[in-house]
Design a protein around this motif. Sequence first.
Motif, PDB file in Angstrom:
ATOM      1  N   TYR A 199       1.281  -2.007 -11.499  1.00 53.11           N
ATOM      2  CA  TYR A 199       1.688  -2.734 -10.300  1.00 53.11           C
ATOM      3  C   TYR A 199       0.966  -2.196  -9.077  1.00 53.11           C
ATOM      4  N   ALA A 200       0.870  -0.875  -8.997  1.00 58.16           N
ATOM      5  CA  ALA A 200       0.199  -0.271  -7.846  1.00 58.16           C
ATOM      6  C   ALA A 200      -1.265  -0.660  -7.806  1.00 58.16           C
ATOM      7  N   SER A 201      -1.900  -0.746  -8.993  1.00 55.67           N
ATOM      8  CA  SER A 201      -3.308  -1.127  -8.995  1.00 55.67           C
ATOM      9  C   SER A 201      -3.490  -2.560  -8.557  1.00 55.67           C
ATOM     10  N   VAL A 202      -2.536  -3.438  -8.927  1.00 60.42           N
ATOM     11  CA  VAL A 202      -2.607  -4.833  -8.485  1.00 60.42           C
ATOM     12  C   VAL A 202      -2.434  -4.919  -6.978  1.00 60.42           C
ATOM     13  N   VAL A 203      -1.463  -4.142  -6.466  1.00 60.76           N
ATOM     14  CA  VAL A 203      -1.210  -4.142  -5.031  1.00 60.76           C
ATOM     15  C   VAL A 203      -2.436  -3.688  -4.259  1.00 60.76           C
ATOM     16  N   SER A 204      -3.091  -2.628  -4.787  1.00 67.00           N
ATOM     17  CA  SER A 204      -4.255  -2.109  -4.069  1.00 67.00           C
ATOM     18  C   SER A 204      -5.393  -3.120  -4.025  1.00 67.00           C
ATOM     19  N   SER A 205      -5.418  -4.067  -5.019  1.00 64.91           N
ATOM     20  CA  SER A 205      -6.481  -5.065  -5.027  1.00 64.91           C
ATOM     21  C   SER A 205      -6.183  -6.248  -4.128  1.00 64.91           C
ATOM     22  N   MET A 206      -4.998  -6.259  -3.499  1.00 66.31           N
ATOM     23  CA  MET A 206      -4.587  -7.373  -2.641  1.00 66.31           C
ATOM     24  C   MET A 206      -4.553  -6.933  -1.183  1.00 66.31           C
ATOM     25  N   GLU A 207      -5.524  -6.147  -0.785  1.00 66.59           N
ATOM     26  CA  GLU A 207      -5.556  -5.648   0.590  1.00 66.59           C
ATOM     27  C   GLU A 207      -5.586  -6.826   1.560  1.00 66.59           C
ATOM     28  N   PRO A 208      -4.632  -6.883   2.524  1.00 66.82           N
ATOM     29  CA  PRO A 208      -4.531  -8.038   3.422  1.00 66.82           C
ATOM     30  C   PRO A 208      -5.745  -8.162   4.336  1.00 66.82           C
ATOM     31  N   PRO A 209      -6.070  -9.383   4.748  1.00 64.96           N
ATOM     32  CA  PRO A 209      -7.172  -9.572   5.714  1.00 64.96           C
ATOM     33  C   PRO A 209      -6.834  -8.910   7.043  1.00 64.96           C
ATOM     34  N   GLU A 210      -7.846  -8.435   7.708  1.00 70.61           N
ATOM     35  CA  GLU A 210      -7.643  -7.761   8.991  1.00 70.61           C
ATOM     36  C   GLU A 210      -7.046  -8.702  10.028  1.00 70.61           C
ATOM     37  N   GLY A 211      -7.417  -9.982   9.968  1.00 73.82           N
ATOM     38  CA  GLY A 211      -6.876 -10.941  10.929  1.00 73.82           C
ATOM     39  C   GLY A 211      -5.379 -11.113  10.791  1.00 73.82           C
ATOM     40  N   SER A 212      -4.873 -11.156   9.552  1.00 76.72           N
ATOM     41  CA  SER A 212      -3.433 -11.281   9.323  1.00 76.72           C
ATOM     42  C   SER A 212      -2.702 -10.031   9.805  1.00 76.72           C
ATOM     43  N   LEU A 213      -3.300  -8.866   9.545  1.00 80.02           N
ATOM     44  CA  LEU A 213      -2.703  -7.619  10.036  1.00 80.02           C
ATOM     45  C   LEU A 213      -2.618  -7.619  11.558  1.00 80.02           C
ATOM     46  N   ASP A 222       4.941  -2.359  13.008  1.00 80.52           N
ATOM     47  CA  ASP A 222       4.134  -1.215  12.619  1.00 80.52           C
ATOM     48  C   ASP A 222       3.053  -1.668  11.636  1.00 80.52           C
ATOM     49  N   ARG A 223       1.854  -1.094  11.768  1.00 82.65           N
ATOM     50  CA  ARG A 223       0.720  -1.558  10.956  1.00 82.65           C
ATOM     51  C   ARG A 223       0.962  -1.341   9.458  1.00 82.65           C
ATOM     52  N   ASP A 224       1.499  -0.179   9.097  1.00 78.93           N
ATOM     53  CA  ASP A 224       1.753   0.084   7.678  1.00 78.93           C
ATOM     54  C   ASP A 224       2.801  -0.866   7.122  1.00 78.93           C
ATOM     55  N   SER A 225       3.863  -1.113   7.909  1.00 84.00           N
ATOM     56  CA  SER A 225       4.889  -2.046   7.464  1.00 84.00           C
ATOM     57  C   SER A 225       4.326  -3.453   7.339  1.00 84.00           C
ATOM     58  N   ALA A 226       3.467  -3.825   8.289  1.00 84.51           N
ATOM     59  CA  ALA A 226       2.850  -5.155   8.241  1.00 84.51           C
ATOM     60  C   ALA A 226       1.971  -5.304   7.010  1.00 84.51           C
ATOM     61  N   ARG A 227       1.204  -4.257   6.695  1.00 81.96           N
ATOM     62  CA  ARG A 227       0.337  -4.323   5.516  1.00 81.96           C
ATOM     63  C   ARG A 227       1.151  -4.473   4.244  1.00 81.96           C
ATOM     64  N   ALA A 269       4.186  -5.677   3.949  1.00 83.08           N
ATOM     65  CA  ALA A 269       4.826  -6.983   3.922  1.00 83.08           C
ATOM     66  C   ALA A 269       3.841  -8.078   3.512  1.00 83.08           C
ATOM     67  N   LEU A 270       2.610  -7.981   3.993  1.00 82.59           N
ATOM     68  CA  LEU A 270       1.589  -8.966   3.618  1.00 82.59           C
ATOM     69  C   LEU A 270       1.268  -8.883   2.130  1.00 82.59           C
ATOM     70  N   GLN A 328       3.341  -7.905  -0.189  1.00 85.18           N
ATOM     71  CA  GLN A 328       4.490  -8.460  -0.883  1.00 85.18           C
ATOM     72  C   GLN A 328       4.523  -9.985  -0.768  1.00 85.18           C
ATOM     73  N   ALA A 329       4.054 -10.517   0.381  1.00 88.91           N
ATOM     74  CA  ALA A 329       4.069 -11.961   0.612  1.00 88.91           C
ATOM     75  C   ALA A 329       2.768 -12.636   0.169  1.00 88.91           C
ATOM     76  N   ARG A 330       1.886 -11.869  -0.499  1.00 92.08           N
ATOM     77  CA  ARG A 330       0.609 -12.401  -0.961  1.00 92.08           C
ATOM     78  C   ARG A 330      -0.206 -12.999   0.199  1.00 92.08           C
ATOM     79  N   ASN A 331      -0.205 -12.257   1.287  1.00 88.86           N
ATOM     80  CA  ASN A 331      -1.006 -12.582   2.477  1.00 88.86           C
ATOM     81  C   ASN A 331      -0.532 -13.846   3.204  1.00 88.86           C
ATOM     82  N   ASP A 332       0.708 -14.248   2.973  1.00 87.58           N
ATOM     83  CA  ASP A 332       1.312 -15.350   3.725  1.00 87.58           C
ATOM     84  C   ASP A 332       1.904 -14.750   5.006  1.00 87.58           C
TER      85      ASP A 332
END
Length: 283
Positions: A232-246, A255-260, A262-263, A265-269
């Motif tokens: 699961y952690a490896s999948v999460v690490s491959s879904m790094e959110p776009p900088e614009g969404s952050l 907070d930036r870490d919380s935002a990352r 959450a993104l 978890q929400a699959r960048n929605d």
Amino acid sequence: MLADNAPVTRAFVVASAIFTVFLGIQGRSSKLGLSYQDIFQKFQLWKLLASVLTFSSTPELMFGLYLLYYFRVFERQIGSNKYSAFIMFSMLLSIFLDVIALALLKDSSAKFNSGPYGLVFASFIPFYFDIPVSTRFRVFGIPFTDKSFIYLAGLQLLLSSWRRSIIPGICGIIAGSLYRMNILYIRKAKIPQFLSSFFAQLSWPSTRPPVPARNISASIPSYVNRPVQRSYASVVSSMEPPEGSLAILVSMGFDRDSARQALVQARNDVNAATNILLEAQSH
């Protein structure tokens, strides 16, 4: 519950609900609203103030408060002081435009709905330009986005009483457009800090302690074994959110870490991530 970091929105929504319910119980809400007769013949200018907060009916109250609650995101973006200036500008200008419209109609029976139509529909301007579309889907072949439901709620409020609601809504849209055009550098305006603090005291106090950054891995059930957790952690690490969404979520005050997290978890929605963060703050 209304989110923290939006005290002016919280105060406005609470005041609008209280005024509408109180005057509705007394049977006086139907008597509110701007009319040609009240303004130009009886000079009952007090109705200008009463009409700012009080909706004319329960359906309008439900749609109006829902939209105001959603638009709290703008207070988080620009801060309470600037957002308070936006409220004052949009409402004062829209009321002024309402009075001009009544004067042009020259109809003694002309009357506009009561309620903060100016603020609600002025907020659709930054909503259209500044809130990105993050999800697109189709229902019976008709294209929709995650913003469509907000537009539909606004359309319902706009058409609730035809001319009585359409004209105040259009006046609000004009006010929001002029604010975005930065007429007289209005977008730089701020109200004094003590005034925004005063508005914050009009609603219930927030007694919740600060919420630490959400750890997404902590939400994995305890019965999941360690190899699955690593996967699961490896999948999460491959879904790094776009900088614009952050950047959008950080600009809202998260907070930036919380935002990352959450993104992820929400699959960048962005909208879904915003809801995750707001729900986290409500616990």
